[in-house]
Write a protein that holds these residues in place. Structure first.
Motif, mmCIF file in Angstrom:
data_model
loop_
_atom_site.group_PDB
_atom_site.id
_atom_site.type_symbol
_atom_site.label_atom_id
_atom_site.label_comp_id
_atom_site.label_asym_id
_atom_site.label_seq_id
_atom_site.Cartn_x
_atom_site.Cartn_y
_atom_site.Cartn_z
ATOM 1 N N THR A 1 42.486 41.787 33.121
ATOM 2 C CA THR A 1 41.842 41.542 34.408
ATOM 3 C C THR A 1 41.080 40.220 34.371
ATOM 4 O O THR A 1 40.281 39.995 33.452
ATOM 5 C CB THR A 1 40.851 42.674 34.748
ATOM 6 O OG1 THR A 1 41.549 43.915 34.698
ATOM 7 C CG2 THR A 1 40.252 42.485 36.125
ATOM 8 N N SER B 1 38.535 37.602 36.579
ATOM 9 C CA SER B 1 37.634 37.407 37.713
ATOM 10 C C SER B 1 37.229 35.941 37.748
ATOM 11 O O SER B 1 36.882 35.366 36.712
ATOM 12 C CB SER B 1 36.376 38.270 37.568
ATOM 13 O OG SER B 1 36.700 39.586 37.196
ATOM 14 N N MET C 1 39.862 38.118 42.432
ATOM 15 C CA MET C 1 40.440 38.981 41.406
ATOM 16 C C MET C 1 41.946 38.737 41.335
ATOM 17 O O MET C 1 42.638 38.757 42.358
ATOM 18 C CB MET C 1 40.174 40.450 41.744
ATOM 19 C CG MET C 1 38.706 40.825 41.868
ATOM 20 S SD MET C 1 37.737 40.502 40.377
ATOM 21 C CE MET C 1 38.611 41.521 39.169
ATOM 22 N N HIS D 1 34.646 52.785 39.616
ATOM 23 C CA HIS D 1 33.894 51.591 39.214
ATOM 24 C C HIS D 1 33.245 51.754 37.845
ATOM 25 O O HIS D 1 32.834 50.761 37.231
ATOM 26 C CB HIS D 1 32.818 51.281 40.250
ATOM 27 C CG HIS D 1 31.783 52.351 40.405
ATOM 28 N ND1 HIS D 1 32.069 53.582 40.961
ATOM 29 C CD2 HIS D 1 30.470 52.384 40.063
ATOM 30 C CE1 HIS D 1 30.974 54.316 40.962
ATOM 31 N NE2 HIS D 1 29.995 53.617 40.435
ATOM 32 N N HIS E 1 38.067 50.192 32.299
ATOM 33 C CA HIS E 1 38.908 49.122 32.842
ATOM 34 C C HIS E 1 38.071 48.033 33.514
ATOM 35 O O HIS E 1 38.423 46.858 33.482
ATOM 36 C CB HIS E 1 39.897 49.724 33.855
ATOM 37 C CG HIS E 1 40.805 48.716 34.483
ATOM 38 N ND1 HIS E 1 41.998 48.324 33.910
ATOM 39 C CD2 HIS E 1 40.690 47.992 35.633
ATOM 40 C CE1 HIS E 1 42.578 47.420 34.683
ATOM 41 N NE2 HIS E 1 41.810 47.206 35.732
ATOM 42 N N PHE E 2 36.945 48.425 34.135
ATOM 43 C CA PHE E 2 36.134 47.460 34.883
ATOM 44 C C PHE E 2 34.858 47.037 34.148
ATOM 45 O O PHE E 2 34.064 46.275 34.697
ATOM 46 C CB PHE E 2 35.737 48.045 36.244
ATOM 47 C CG PHE E 2 36.877 48.146 37.210
ATOM 48 C CD1 PHE E 2 37.519 47.011 37.675
ATOM 49 C CD2 PHE E 2 37.318 49.386 37.651
ATOM 50 C CE1 PHE E 2 38.567 47.100 38.563
ATOM 51 C CE2 PHE E 2 38.366 49.485 38.536
ATOM 52 C CZ PHE E 2 38.999 48.340 39.009
ATOM 53 N N SER F 1 34.496 43.266 33.728
ATOM 54 C CA SER F 1 34.496 42.622 35.050
ATOM 55 C C SER F 1 33.161 42.867 35.741
ATOM 56 O O SER F 1 32.600 41.969 36.392
ATOM 57 C CB SER F 1 35.635 43.177 35.916
ATOM 58 O OG SER F 1 36.885 42.939 35.309
ATOM 59 N N ASP G 1 41.296 45.972 42.876
ATOM 60 C CA ASP G 1 40.137 45.709 42.017
ATOM 61 C C ASP G 1 38.966 45.163 42.831
ATOM 62 O O ASP G 1 37.808 45.520 42.597
ATOM 63 C CB ASP G 1 40.505 44.715 40.920
ATOM 64 C CG ASP G 1 41.477 45.299 39.906
ATOM 65 O OD1 ASP G 1 41.731 46.523 39.957
ATOM 66 O OD2 ASP G 1 41.995 44.537 39.065
#
Length: 456
Positions: A72, A74, A89, A143, A147-148, A151, A176
Motif C-alpha cells: 500500500t 500513500s 492512495m 480501519h 493492513h492499514f 498507512s 483504501d
C-alpha cells in the motif's frame, strides 16, 4: 551507471483537476519508490512536470510511504491554493511484463522479502495488490486491521504539520481512501471506479468467515455512519469492476456520480476534457456550500468584531470621564450592547446557513429518489427471474428500501433545518428583549444615550 526512474505522465496538465491528478500520479510515485527514488528525487521530478505543464502547479509533493508488507502506498500533496493537503492512495498496480519475466525464470523466490531484483519486487507488489483485491470478497477490511497500520501512521504523521482536506484514490486505492478517510475524519473523500468495501456474495460459500465477517461489517457500518464528511464515488459508464459488483451483494459508501463517457476502468479514462469538466462542476457544487458558509462566517465575525471594538472605545471614554469607574447604568448598558452585537451576528449567520441548507436539501431530495430508483433497477437486473414483490423483499432484507433511502434521509435533513429555524427564532426573540432593555435605559438617561452614540 543505472538510469534513474522517470515519473511519466501523458494525460495530465496544469489544468487537471487535483484529485484526479493525484489519483493518477500515485501509481507512478509507487513505481518510483519501488525503484529506489528518494522523496527528494520524487519532489524534484514532480516540480519538473509542473514546470513543463504536465501537472497542476498548485500541487506540491510533500512525501509518500510504501508499506513493504502490504504494497500500500500513500502520497501527500500540498494544495498551495488552500494550504491544505490531498492524500492519494495507489490502487492495484499490475506489472504484467515483470510478472511474465519472473514466470519464465526457473526459480521464482517471489515470497522472499529481501530479493533485490526489480522484476521480483514488481511481481511481489502485484501479488500483494491482487491479494488485497481478492480479500474484498472474503471479509470487510476495517480501519484497525494490520493492513492499514502503517498507512494510518503515515496519515497521522502528515496531520502533525498539515491539515488534510481530501483523500483520493482509484480502484483498490479508492476503497483504501474511504476506510482511511472516514477513520481520520478527513472532510472530503473523492474516489474513482472504487472497489467496494466488501462483497458479501462470495462469503456465502466460505462458512469459516461467517461470524468474524459479521463483526467486521458492524465495525465498518458504525465508522461510515459516524462520518459526517463528503464521500463522492465517480464512476465511468463502462467500468468493468462496477458492472460486475452491481450484480452482487456489496457494500459501498457515499454518493455516486456516473460519467456517461462509454469508457472503462482505467484512471486515464477520467482525464479527457469532457470528464474533467463534469468532475470539476460536481466538486465545485460540493465545495459551494462550504465556501458560502465560510464567507458568511467571516462576514458575520467581521461585523461583530467591528461592533465590539466600538463598544470598547465607548467603555474607555466612559472610564476616562468617570475617573476610572463605571456607574451601574453604564455597566448594564455596555453589557446589553455587547450581547446585542453577538446575538445579531449569530442570527445573521444562522439565517444564511439555513438558506444554504434549504438549497442543498432541494437538490438532495432528487438524489434520494434517484438512489431508490437505481436500487430497484439493479435489483430487477440481478433478480430477472423474480417478481417485483420478490425483488423488493430481497432489497428490504439487505436494508435497501424506500424508508431507508428516501423517507429517513428527508426526515433527518428536515429535522436539522427545523432545529436551525428554532435557534434563529430564539436569537430573534433574544435580540428583541435586549433591544427593549437598551431602550429602557437610554430613555431614562439622555446623557447615556449621547455617550453610546451610533452603537444603538
Amino acid at each position: 551507471m543505472k538510469n534513474e526512474y522517470q515519473i511519466k505522465l501523458k494525460e495530465t496538465s496544469n489544468g487537471t483537476e487535483e484529485t484526479s491528478a493525484v489519483s493518477l500520479i500515485s501509481y507512478e510515485i509507487e513505481n518510483a519508490k519501488d525503484h529506489g527514488l528518494t522523496n527528494d528525487k520524487i519532489k524534484e521530478q514532480v516540480r519538473d512536470l509542473s514546470r513543463h505543464g504536465n501537472f497542476p502547479q498548485n500541487l506540491k509533493y510533500v512525501e509518500s510511504y510504501s508499506d513493504p508488507g502490504t504494497g500500500t502506498t500513500s502520497t501527500a500533496f500540498l494544495n498551495k491554493d488552500t494550504g491544505k493537503v490531498i492524500v492519494g492512495m495507489t490502487g492495484t498496480n499490475v506489472h504484467m511484463e515483470q510478472v511474465k519475466k519472473v514466470g519464465q525464470t526457473p526459480y521464482v523466490p517471489i515470497t522472499i522479502p529481501f530479493v533485490k531484483s526489480q522484476d521480483y519486487k514488481d511481481t511481489l507488489g502485484t501479488a500483494q495488490d491482487v491479494g488485497a483485491d481478492v480479500n474484498i470478497g472474503i471479509k470487510s477490511v476495517t480501519h484497525e486491521d494490520v493492513h492499514f497500520k502503517k498507512s494510518q501512521a503515515f496519515i497521522k504523521k502528515i496531520k502533525k504539520n498539515h491539515e488534510i482536506d481530501t483523500i483520493t484514490g482509484h480502484s483498490l486505492g479508492g476503497r483504501d481512501a474511504i476506510i482511511l478517510g472516514t477513520s481520520n475524519d478527513i472532510q472530503n473523500i473523492v474516489v474513482y471506479n472504487t472497489a467496494p468495501i466488501t462483497v458479501k456474495t462470495i462469503r456465502k460459500y466460505i462458512p469459516f468467515y461467517g461470524h468474524s465477517s459479521s463483526l467486521r461489517d458492524e465495525s465498518v457500518d458504525k465508522l461510515i455512519k459516524k462520518y459526517d464528511g463528503n464521500i463522492l464515488r465517480i464512476v465511468s459508464e463502462k467500468d468493468e469492476l462496477t458492472n460486475i459488483v452491481d450484480k452482487t451483494d456489496y457494500v459501498f459508501a457515499g454518493n455516486q456520480m456516473v460519467i456517461k463517457n462509454g469508457k472503462g476502468h482505467s484512471m486515464s479514462d477520467f482525464l479527457g476534457k469532457r470528464e474533467q469538466r463534469e468532475i470539476k462542476a460536481r466538486l465545485n457544487e460540493m465545495k459551494g456550500y462550504k465556501d458560502a458558509n465560510s464567507k458568511s462566517f467571516v462576514a458575520a465575525k467581521k461585523q461583530m468584531d467591528n461592533k465590539l471594538e466600538k463598544v470598547d472605545e465607548v467603555r474607555a471614554n466612559m472610564l476616562q470621564m468617570g475617573g476610572g469607574a463605571l456607574s451601574s447604568s453604564q455597566q448594564k448598558l455596555l453589557e446589553s450592547v455587547t450581547a446585542l452585537s453577538i446575538a445579531e451576528s449569530m442570527n445573521k449567520l444562522i439565517e444564511e446557513e439555513t438558506q444554504q441548507l434549504e438549497k442543498m436539501y432541494r437538490k438532495m431530495e432528487e438524489k434520494f429518489e434517484k438512489n431508490w430508483e437505481d436500487a430497484q433497477e439493479s435489483g430487477m437486473q440481478i433478480g430477472e427471474h423474480l417478481s417485483t414483490s420478490e425483488v423488493l423483499e430481497a432489497l428490504d432484507a439487505g436494508g435497501a428500501n424506500e424508508s431507508n433511502l428516501v423517507i429517513d434521509p428527508k426526515y433527518t435533513i428536515s429535522y436539522k433545518i427545523q432545529q436551525l429555524t428554532e435557534t434563529k427564532v430564539f436569537y430573534s426573540l433574544f435580540i428583541l428583549k435586549v433591544q427593549s432593555s437598551i431602550d429602557d435605559i437610554v430613555e431614562k438617561d439622555q446623557m447615556l444615550a449621547n455617550q453610546i452614540g451610533d452603537l444603538i
